[in-house]
Scaffold this motif. Sequence first.
Motif, short mmCIF file in Angstrom:
data_model
loop_
_atom_site.label_atom_id
_atom_site.label_comp_id
_atom_site.label_asym_id
_atom_site.label_seq_id
_atom_site.Cartn_x
_atom_site.Cartn_y
_atom_site.Cartn_z
N SER A 178 0.79 -0.67 0.17
CA SER A 178 -0.29 0.05 0.07
C SER A 178 0.51 1.37 0.03
O SER A 178 0.38 2.42 -0.66
N HIS A 179 2.09 1.10 0.58
CA HIS A 179 2.90 2.96 0.75
C HIS A 179 3.22 2.72 -0.94
O HIS A 179 3.26 3.97 -1.34
N PHE A 180 4.09 1.63 -1.16
CA PHE A 180 3.55 1.90 -2.90
C PHE A 180 2.87 2.41 -3.90
O PHE A 180 3.29 3.10 -4.67
N GLN A 181 1.90 1.06 -3.90
CA GLN A 181 0.33 2.17 -4.02
C GLN A 181 0.26 3.32 -4.46
O GLN A 181 -0.24 4.06 -5.27
N LYS A 182 0.67 4.71 -2.85
CA LYS A 182 -0.08 5.41 -3.00
C LYS A 182 0.81 6.54 -4.33
O LYS A 182 0.46 6.87 -4.45
N ILE A 183 2.40 6.00 -4.57
CA ILE A 183 2.92 6.79 -5.30
C ILE A 183 2.67 6.17 -6.43
O ILE A 183 2.45 7.44 -7.63
N LEU A 184 2.24 5.09 -6.72
CA LEU A 184 1.69 4.76 -8.14
C LEU A 184 0.42 5.18 -8.38
O LEU A 184 0.70 5.65 -9.44
N ASP A 185 -0.86 5.62 -7.50
CA ASP A 185 -1.51 6.53 -7.97
C ASP A 185 -0.82 7.08 -8.48
O ASP A 185 -2.15 8.42 -9.10
N GLN A 186 0.05 8.77 -7.60
CA GLN A 186 0.48 9.63 -8.34
C GLN A 186 0.14 9.46 -9.59
O GLN A 186 0.59 10.80 -10.51
N LEU A 187 1.06 8.22 -10.66
CA LEU A 187 2.18 8.85 -11.10
C LEU A 187 0.53 7.65 -12.51
O LEU A 187 1.43 8.26 -13.50
N ASP A 188 0.19 7.06 -11.82
CA ASP A 188 -1.26 6.71 -13.35
C ASP A 188 -1.58 7.92 -13.56
O ASP A 188 -1.92 7.94 -14.34
N LYS A 189 -2.22 9.20 -12.42
CA LYS A 189 -3.08 9.60 -12.89
C LYS A 189 -2.34 11.03 -14.11
O LYS A 189 -2.06 11.44 -15.02
N ARG A 190 -0.56 10.54 -14.02
CA ARG A 190 0.04 11.80 -14.99
C ARG A 190 0.06 11.05 -16.40
O ARG A 190 0.04 11.42 -17.34
N PHE A 191 -0.26 9.37 -16.71
CA PHE A 191 -0.15 8.67 -17.70
C PHE A 191 -1.39 7.44 -17.48
O PHE A 191 -1.29 6.79 -17.54
N PRO A 192 -2.22 8.89 -18.20
CA PRO A 192 -3.66 8.01 -18.17
C PRO A 192 -3.36 7.28 -19.09
O PRO A 192 -2.97 7.35 -20.06
N GLY A 193 -4.74 6.06 -19.10
CA GLY A 193 -4.84 5.19 -20.18
C GLY A 193 -5.19 3.77 -19.59
O GLY A 193 -4.90 3.77 -18.06
N SER A 194 -5.29 2.32 -21.11
CA SER A 194 -5.43 1.49 -19.94
C SER A 194 -4.26 0.73 -19.86
O SER A 194 -4.67 -0.43 -18.75
N GLY A 195 -3.27 0.45 -20.40
CA GLY A 195 -2.81 -1.16 -19.62
C GLY A 195 -1.79 -0.52 -18.57
O GLY A 195 -1.88 0.40 -18.37
N PRO A 196 -0.96 -1.35 -18.40
CA PRO A 196 -0.27 -1.05 -17.09
C PRO A 196 0.03 -0.53 -17.52
O PRO A 196 1.55 0.28 -17.87
N LEU A 197 0.26 0.31 -15.53
CA LEU A 197 1.26 1.32 -15.68
C LEU A 197 3.03 1.28 -16.13
O LEU A 197 3.17 2.37 -17.16
N VAL A 198 3.28 0.75 -16.00
CA VAL A 198 5.34 0.23 -16.37
C VAL A 198 4.98 0.58 -17.49
O VAL A 198 5.99 1.02 -18.49
N GLU A 199 4.13 0.25 -18.99
CA GLU A 199 4.90 -0.10 -19.64
C GLU A 199 3.99 1.07 -20.46
O GLU A 199 4.73 1.78 -21.32
#
Length: 449
Positions: free
Chosen positions: A159-180
Motif C-alpha cells: 500500500s505504501h508503494f501503491q500511493k506513489i503509483l496512484d500519483q504516477l497513474d494520474k500522470r500517465f492516463p490510459g488502459s495498459g499496465p502503468l509500467v508500460e
Amino acid sequence: MKSLVLAACLSGAVALAAGVEPQAPAAPPTKSSPMDTIAEQYVKLVLAMGQHDADYVDAYYGPPEWKKQAETSKIDLDAIGSRARTLLADLDQQRRTGQPSAASGKSADAEMLRLRVQYLDRQLSALSARVRIIKGERLSFDDESKALYDAVAPTNPESHFQKILDQLDKRFPGSGPLVERYAAYRKAFIIPRDKLDSVFQRAIQAGRQRTLQHIKLPSEEKFTVEYVTNKAWSGYNWYQGGYHSLIQVNTDLPIYVDRAIDLACHEGYPGHHVYNALLEKNLVRDRGWIEYSVYPLFSPQSLIAEGTANFGIEVAFPGKERVEFEKTTIFPAAGLDPSRAAEYYEVQALVDQLSYAGNEAARRYLNKQIDATQAAAWLERYALMQHDRAVQRVRFFDQYRSYVINYNLGKDMVRHFIESRGASADAPARRWAEFEALLSSPRLPSELK
Ligand SMILES: [Zn+2]
C-alpha cells in the motif's frame, strides 16, 4: 546510479585490473603499533577471503607481495574464520588497554583513532559473517544486511508503494499496465548510443568542476570510462590506487538521460572516485592506515561508499541547479528536447520514491517467499522497472544479495547524518565540508546515527 530504480552499480574497485599499474602503490607501514599489526592481519585476511569469493576483494593497492602470499598460501575458510575471531579479541584488548592517549583524549585525532578501532571491529565481524555465508549458512535478508552492512532496511507494505503509483497513474492516463505507459513516456529520454560518451564526458567534467570548488583532490587523480556489456550491474568503479579509477558502464539496456549526471557523480565526482582517492590520501598515505588499501565488497564500508555516492549527486547538483544544467547542457548534448527537462525530473522525483520497492522484492526473494519470476513481476509492478531491467535486477539479487540496501538506505542514512550536523541543502558550503569529512574518515553505518 539512480538509487534502485536503475540497475545497481557497485562501488569500489579492483586493484590492478589487467595491465594497469597504480602510479604509486601504498608502501607497507614503516613503524608498527599494535593497531598497525592488527590492520595488516586484517588486510591479509581480506585477501585470503578473495581466494574463496571472486567478488569479495573490490579494490587492493597495498603491498603486492601480500596479494601473492594470499594466492600461494590459500588459507581455508575455517582458518580465516578463526583468525578473524582472534583479531576481534585483539581489538577488544586494544580498546580496553591500548589506544590510550587516543580514547581518553578529546581531540579530532582521538576521535579518528576511536573510529579506526570501531571500523576494524565491524569490518572483521562482517568478514566472519561472509565466511559463514560462503560455507552455506543462510541468514534472513535483514539478519544478513545487519551482519554484512551494519544496517537493516525498513519494511514497506504494497500500500505504501501503491500511493506513489496512484500519483504516477494520474500522470500517465490510459488502459495498459502503468509500467508500460511509463516506459512509452520515457522513450523520448533515451541517450542515443552514438552520443553516450560525449554526454557522459560533459557530465563528468561538470561534476569534477563542482567538486573541485569545494574539495581539494590530489593533482594526479584521473578517471577512465569504458563501455561494457553482459553484466548484472549498470555501472562499476574499479579503483586502481594511485588516485586512478576505471569506470565501466553497462550498455545492455537503454540509457536514459538522468543516468549521465547520476553516473558522473555516483561513480566519479564527488562519489566513488573521490571517496577512494580521499581515503588513499588521508588515511593510507598520510596516516599509514594500511587497512584502507583493501576494500572488501561485502562489508559495512559499502553502505558508506554507496550512500555517499548517491547522496553526492544532490550535493553536486542540488534540485533546481540540476534541472537547469540538464536543460542547458545535457539535453542538447544528447539531442533531446530541453523544454521537457523540468517535467522529466518531476516524474523522476516521484519514481525515486519507489526505490524501497527494490529492497522489498529482494527481501521476499532472498527469504524464499517468492521465486525469480515473481520477484521480476514485483519489480515491474511496484518499482516500475521494465521487464528486461527487472530480470537484470534479479540477477543482481542472486549475485550480491542484501547489498541492495546500500544504495537507498545508505543515501538516506548519509543525508540524515550530514543534516544532523547542521548542514542542510540551504547551506551548501557547510554541506560540502561535512560531506568531505565523511568521505575522509573511517565512519561506519552504526556511527551515522
Ligand atoms: Zn556504486
